[in-house]
Design an enzyme around this catalytic site. Structure first.
Site, PDB file in Angstrom:
ATOM      1  CG  HIS A 192      -2.049  -0.839   1.273  1.00  0.00           C
ATOM      2  ND1 HIS A 192      -1.951  -2.199   1.231  1.00  0.00           N
ATOM      3  CD2 HIS A 192      -3.379  -0.560   1.316  1.00  0.00           C
ATOM      4  CE1 HIS A 192      -3.173  -2.723   1.255  1.00  0.00           C
ATOM      5  NE2 HIS A 192      -4.066  -1.748   1.313  1.00  0.00           N
ATOM      6  CD  GLU A 195      -6.040   4.101   1.259  1.00  0.00           C
ATOM      7  OE1 GLU A 195      -5.172   3.446   1.888  1.00  0.00           O
ATOM      8  OE2 GLU A 195      -7.267   3.889   1.378  1.00  0.00           O
TER       9      GLU A 195
HETATM   10 ZN   LIG Z   1      -6.166  -1.895   0.996  1.00  0.00          ZN
END
Ligand SMILES: [Zn+2]
Length: 329
Positions: A192, A195
Site C-alpha cells: 500500500h 492512498e
Molecule cells: Zn487496501
C-alpha cells in the site's frame, strides 16, 4: 445495465475487510461480544473517518477468534465475491489477526483458510490466492514476524507479501528487512502506498521495497514524472476507486486519477479494498466506471487482462483463468 455477471478479477481485498456485517454480527452473538456500536441503523459498518475505520475494523476482527471462524469467513467472503462475478481473487491475510504472529498458530489458521478456499472453488467457481501483509502501524519488528510466517508457509496458496495499515506511520525503508526476506524467498511483492501519502511515499516505496504492484498508488498522479516512471517500470496499480471516494482520499469519481494514470500508460486494475465497509462490491465498481467514465466491455476486458498478467499465481492457474475469461467475456 449492470455488470454483475461480467467476469472479474480482483487483486486488492482485505479478508477481514470483506466480512459481511451480518456474518460478523452472527459471530458476535454466538460469542456474546458486544460490538453494536460499530454498526449503523441499517446494519452496515459505521465510522467517522479513516482512523476510526481502522478501530471499527479491529473491533469487528475481535469476533474472529480461531481457525474455524476464519474458515467460515473465507467462505462468506468468497460467496459474496462470486455472486458479483469474481472468478479470481487475491486476499490480504494478516498473521497479526491470526494467532498474533505465532508461526504454529498461523499454520492452523492457514490450514482452515486453505480448506475453505478449495471448498469455495468447488462450490462457487472462484479461485483464491493469499498475500500475507504486515500491518504498518504495528511497526517494523512485528512486520518481521509476519514476513517469517510468509516465508515459512509460502506455496500454492500463499504467493505474495505486502503491507497494509496506517500509511503515514513510519517510512517504507523501515520495513525493508521484511520485504527483502519475503522477496528472497520467492514471494511476489505488493505494498500500500499513495492512498494517503504523496508522490514521495510512492517513490520511496518503489525505491526501498521494490514492489511489482502498489496498493492504490493514486497520489502518484500528482507527479507526472513519477507516473511515467511507474508506467516505464511496468508497476501495476491496484486501484480501488469506490474506497477512495468513500474515504475522501479523492473528492469524487470525477476527480479520481484512474483515467489519467491509465491514459499515461500505467497498468491499472480495479478492486474493492474492504467492500462492505465502503458500501461497495465489484459489481458497483464496474457499474460506476461505466456510468461515470463511459467504460465498456472493451475497457473491462483490458482491466481483466492486466489483472491476469499481474496476478500472483502459478502458470497453470493463469492459463485456467484465461480460458474461463475467454469463455465468459
Ligand atoms: Zn487496501
Amino acid at each position: 445495465m449492470s455488470y454483475r455477471s461480467y467476469p472479474k478479477l480482483e487483486l486488492h481485498l482485505h479478508l477481514e475487510g470483506g466480512a459481511p456485517p451480518a456474518f460478523i454480527r452472527g459471530l458476535a452473538k454466538e460469542k456474546g461480544i458486544d460490538i453494536h456500536k460499530i454498526f449503523d441503523e441499517q446494519g452496515g459498518y459505521a465510522y467517522r473517518d479513516f482512523d476510526h475505520f481502522l478501530r471499527v475494523y479491529e473491533a469487528a476482527c475481535t469476533t474472529l477468534q480461531g481457525p474455524e471462524d476464519f474458515r467460515r469467513l473465507v467462505l462468506a467472503v468468497l460467496e459474496e465475491s462470486a455472486s458479483n462475478g469474481v472468478i479470481y481473487s487475491e486476499t490480504f491475510l494478516s498473521p497479526d489477526f491470526c494467532g498474533g504472529g505465532d508461526l504454529e498458530a498461523w499454520r492452523d489458521y492457514l490450514g482452515a483458510m486453505t480448506d475453505a478456499a478449495a471448498q469455495a472453488e468447488r462450490d462457487f467457481g472462484i479461485t483464491l490466492k493469499g498475500i500475507i501483509t504486515c500491518i504498518r502501524h504495528n511497526g517494523p519488528e512485528q512486520a518481521k514476524t509476519a514476513a517469517r510466517c510468509a516465508v515459512e508457509t509460502k506455496g500454492d496458496f500463499i504467493t505474495g507479501f505486502g503491507m497494509a495499515g496506517a500509511e503515514m506511520m513510519g517510512r517504507p525503508g523501515d520495513f525493508a528487512y521484511s520485504f527483502d526476506m519475503a522477496r528472497e524467498a520467492g514471494l511476489r511483492i505488493t505494498c500500500h502506498a499513495g492512498e494517503w501519502g504523496g508522490p514521495d511515499m510512492v517513490a520511496d516505496t518503489i525505491r526501498d521495497l521494490r514492489p511489482e504492484r502498489i496498493g492504490h498508488g493514486i497520489n502518484a498522479a500528482k507527479d507526472l514524472a513519477l507516473v511515467d516512471e511507474i508506467a516505464e517500470q511496468g508497476i501495476v496499480l491496484e486501484v480501488c476507486p469506490g474506497s477512495n471516494v468513500f474515504l475522501n482520499a479523492v473528492e469524487s469519481w470525477e476527480a479520481h486519477p484512474i483515467r489519467l494514470l491509465r491514459d499515461r500508460g500505467v497498468k491499472v486494475t480495479v478492486s474493492t479494498d474492504d467492500p462492505p465497509f465502503f458500501h461497495t462490491t465489484m459489481t458497483r465498481e464496474y457499474d460506476m466506471l461505466a456510468e461515470k467514465y463511459g467504460w465498456d466491455e472493451t475497457d473491462f476486458a483490458a482491466l481483466n487482462q492486466t489483472a491476469l498478467e499481474a496476478a500472483f499465481c502459478d502458470v497453470a492457474t493463469r492459463e485456467r483463468i484465461a480460458k474461463k475469461l475467454e469463455a465468459a467475456q
